[in-house]
Each structure stands twice: as structure tokens, then as C-alpha cells.
Design a protein around this motif. Structure first.
Motif, PDB file in Angstrom:
ATOM      1  N   SER A 182      -0.713   1.214 -12.453  1.00 11.58           N
ATOM      2  CA  SER A 182       0.045   2.339 -11.883  1.00 11.58           C
ATOM      3  C   SER A 182      -0.619   2.846 -10.617  1.00 11.58           C
ATOM      4  CB  SER A 182       0.160   3.469 -12.906  1.00 11.58           C
ATOM      5  OG  SER A 182       0.889   3.051 -14.042  1.00 11.58           O
ATOM      6  N   ARG A 183      -1.938   2.896 -10.636  1.00  8.14           N
ATOM      7  CA  ARG A 183      -2.690   3.336  -9.452  1.00  8.14           C
ATOM      8  C   ARG A 183      -2.480   2.370  -8.287  1.00  8.14           C
ATOM      9  NH1 ARG A 183      -4.319   7.116  -6.144  1.00  8.14           N
ATOM     10  NH2 ARG A 183      -6.375   6.764  -5.224  1.00  8.14           N
ATOM     11  N   ILE A 184      -2.515   1.092  -8.580  1.00  9.61           N
ATOM     12  CA  ILE A 184      -2.270   0.081  -7.550  1.00  9.61           C
ATOM     13  C   ILE A 184      -0.892   0.275  -6.937  1.00  9.61           C
ATOM     14  CG2 ILE A 184      -1.876  -2.385  -7.156  1.00  9.61           C
ATOM     15  CD1 ILE A 184      -3.999  -2.887  -9.388  1.00  9.61           C
ATOM     16  N   LEU A 193       3.020  -5.826 -19.174  1.00  8.06           N
ATOM     17  CA  LEU A 193       3.430  -4.459 -18.833  1.00  8.06           C
ATOM     18  C   LEU A 193       4.333  -4.454 -17.596  1.00  8.06           C
ATOM     19  CD1 LEU A 193       0.028  -2.555 -19.208  1.00  8.06           C
ATOM     20  CD2 LEU A 193       2.052  -2.269 -20.672  1.00  8.06           C
ATOM     21  N   PRO A 194       5.393  -3.649 -17.610  1.00  7.02           N
ATOM     22  CA  PRO A 194       6.228  -3.542 -16.401  1.00  7.02           C
ATOM     23  C   PRO A 194       5.445  -3.006 -15.211  1.00  7.02           C
ATOM     24  CG  PRO A 194       6.825  -1.872 -18.043  1.00  7.02           C
ATOM     25  CD  PRO A 194       5.919  -2.844 -18.721  1.00  7.02           C
ATOM     26  N   GLU A 195       4.477  -2.131 -15.464  1.00  9.15           N
ATOM     27  CA  GLU A 195       3.655  -1.593 -14.378  1.00  9.15           C
ATOM     28  C   GLU A 195       2.901  -2.706 -13.652  1.00  9.15           C
ATOM     29  OE1 GLU A 195       4.152   1.756 -17.335  1.00  9.15           O
ATOM     30  OE2 GLU A 195       3.770  -0.399 -17.440  1.00  9.15           O
ATOM     31  N   PHE A 201      -5.266  -0.663 -18.700  1.00  8.12           N
ATOM     32  CA  PHE A 201      -4.698  -1.605 -17.739  1.00  8.12           C
ATOM     33  C   PHE A 201      -3.442  -1.018 -17.108  1.00  8.12           C
ATOM     34  CE2 PHE A 201      -2.713  -5.573 -16.284  1.00  8.12           C
ATOM     35  CZ  PHE A 201      -3.799  -6.211 -15.721  1.00  8.12           C
ATOM     36  N   ARG A 202      -2.686  -0.279 -17.912  1.00  4.57           N
ATOM     37  CA  ARG A 202      -1.504   0.399 -17.374  1.00  4.57           C
ATOM     38  C   ARG A 202      -1.913   1.398 -16.286  1.00  4.57           C
ATOM     39  NH1 ARG A 202       3.102   1.114 -20.220  1.00  4.57           N
ATOM     40  NH2 ARG A 202       1.933   0.958 -22.199  1.00  4.57           N
ATOM     41  N   ASN A 242       2.235  -5.662  -6.078  1.00  5.68           N
ATOM     42  CA  ASN A 242       2.186  -6.797  -5.163  1.00  5.68           C
ATOM     43  C   ASN A 242       0.875  -7.544  -5.370  1.00  5.68           C
ATOM     44  OD1 ASN A 242       4.669  -6.192  -3.895  1.00  5.68           O
ATOM     45  ND2 ASN A 242       3.663  -4.640  -2.628  1.00  5.68           N
ATOM     46  N   LYS A 243       0.991  -8.839  -5.686  1.00  3.33           N
ATOM     47  CA  LYS A 243      -0.179  -9.641  -6.014  1.00  3.33           C
ATOM     48  C   LYS A 243      -0.445 -10.668  -4.923  1.00  3.33           C
ATOM     49  CE  LYS A 243       1.259  -9.314 -10.875  1.00  3.33           C
ATOM     50  NZ  LYS A 243       2.559  -8.660 -10.586  1.00  3.33           N
TER      51      LYS A 243
END
Length: 205
Positions: free
Chosen positions: A50-52, A164-166, A45-46, A171-172
Motif C-alpha cells: 500500500s505504501r508503494i 494480495l490486490p494491493e 506485506f499489505r 508497478n514492478k
């Protein structure tokens, strides 16, 4: 013996007992290694978060409305046991931008290859009536017995993953749904992230 009779005999006498035995083995593994499995899921999930973030920083991806974990049936029968993780805007499958990562679900499907080998050996006793494809199809139809355990794990692990901070940095969309299921087929929500859930997470922090 006709093919339908042979298939039914193999299904009832060999497949069902062997399936029950292997599902029980994976369930035991799940319970004995749950903490490790949760950590491994959180790491996947991290990676997608991160990719997002990277794509959003480049202006390549709008606010995300879906994060989807997809079981790939062909991948499982090939022995790779990989889930595809994809992020979409609220347009979901109509989103042209590709944002993805991978989740290794080997733990849940580790018994599949031995199950296919067992059935393949037994189907030879029917002297040319059954073929390897018949065996694979038999297993294919019951992959849900194993994929359900992945869904169960994700339901547990997602509560850690969303901290997670990531994840907090991406942006959601107004409502972000985290889902698990089959690739462009049936899937289900394991977490719905809207304004109320975000406020709860901030309050807990």
C-alpha cells in the motif's frame, strides 16, 4: 579462571543447553500458531504494498525491483524485535527514496530476553571476569537460530502475500525480488517475481 576459560565454560555448560531449549520452544510456537503467523506476515506485506502504491501514485517511486525484510540486530537486543521492510527500484541500496514499513517478529525472538537474563545471572559467578557485553555478544552470534524461523515463515507466507490486490496494483520492475536477511548484509530470495510467475498468478486467478 581466565576470561577465555570462563567464556568457554559459560558457553558450553549454560548457553548451549539453554539455546537449544529456547529454539525448541519457538519452533513449537511456530507450528502451533502457523496460520496466525502467516496472516500477520501477510498484513505486513499489505502495508508495504500500500505504501508503494501511494508513493508511485504521487510519482515518488519508480517500478519496484526489491522488497526487503531486514532483521535489525540492535533492535532485537533492545527487545523490540522489529524487522524493517523496504522497497527499492532495481537500483536497490543506491535508491535514494525511502519507502518502508515494519514487521513485528516478536514471536521468533520472544525467548531472547530470558536467555540473556539467564546468562547474565550465571556470568556473575565468575566474579568480575565476565561482563554483560560478553553475554550479549554470545547471544548476538547465534541470532540466526531464531531469524531462520522468520525466513522459514516468510517462505510459506509469501505465496499468500503475492495474491494480495494491493501487491498486484503496484508497478514492478521487469524482475522483482522479495528478500529477507540482515540490514545491508547477507540476505536471500524468498520469491522472484518475473513475467512467468505473474502469468501463473493471473492464470490461477
Amino acid at each position: 579462571m581466565m576470561k577465555d576459560e570462563a567464556l568457554q565454560h559459560l558457553h558450553d555448560q549454560v548457553f548451549l543447553p539453554a539455546l537449544a531449549e529456547r529454539v525448541a520452544a519457538v519452533q513449537l510456537f511456530f507450528h502451533q500458531h502457523q496460520a496466525q503467523l502467516v496472516d500477520e506476515f501477510v498484513e505486513s506485506f499489505r502495508q508495504i504494498a500500500s505504501r508503494i502504491k501511494v508513493m508511485q501514485d504521487r510519482g515518488e517511486l519508480a517500478p519496484v525491483g526489491f522488497i526487503h525484510y531486514s532483521m535489525l540486530r540492535t533492535s532485537i537486543l533492545e527487545g523490540t524485535y522489529t524487522y524493517l521492510i523496504e522497497a527499492y527500484t532495481d537500483q536497490w541500496y543506491w535508491e535514494p527514496v525511502e519507502c518502508y514499513a515494519r514487521y513485528d517478529a516478536n514471536w521468533a525472538f520472544q525467548e531472547i530476553s530470558s536467555l540473556i537474563r539467564l546468562l547474565d545471572e550465571h556470568r556473575k559467578k565468575y566474579i568480575g571476569v565476565l561482563h554483560t557485553a560478553d553475554v550479549e555478544h554470545m547471544v548476538w552470534k547465534r541470532l540466526d537460530c531464531f531469524s531462520q524461523m522468520v525466513t522459514d515463515l516468510i517462505r510459506i507466507a509469501i505465496q499468500e502475500a503475492i495474491k494480495l490486490p494491493e501487491y498486484s496494483e503496484i508497478n514492478k520492475a521487469k524482475c522483482l525480488r522479495i528478500r529477507v536477511g540482515e540490514f545491508k548484509d547477507f540476505s536471500e530470495d524468498v520469491h522472484i517475481d518475473d513475467g512467468s510467475t505473474r502469468d501463473q498468478i493471473k492464470g490461477a486467478g
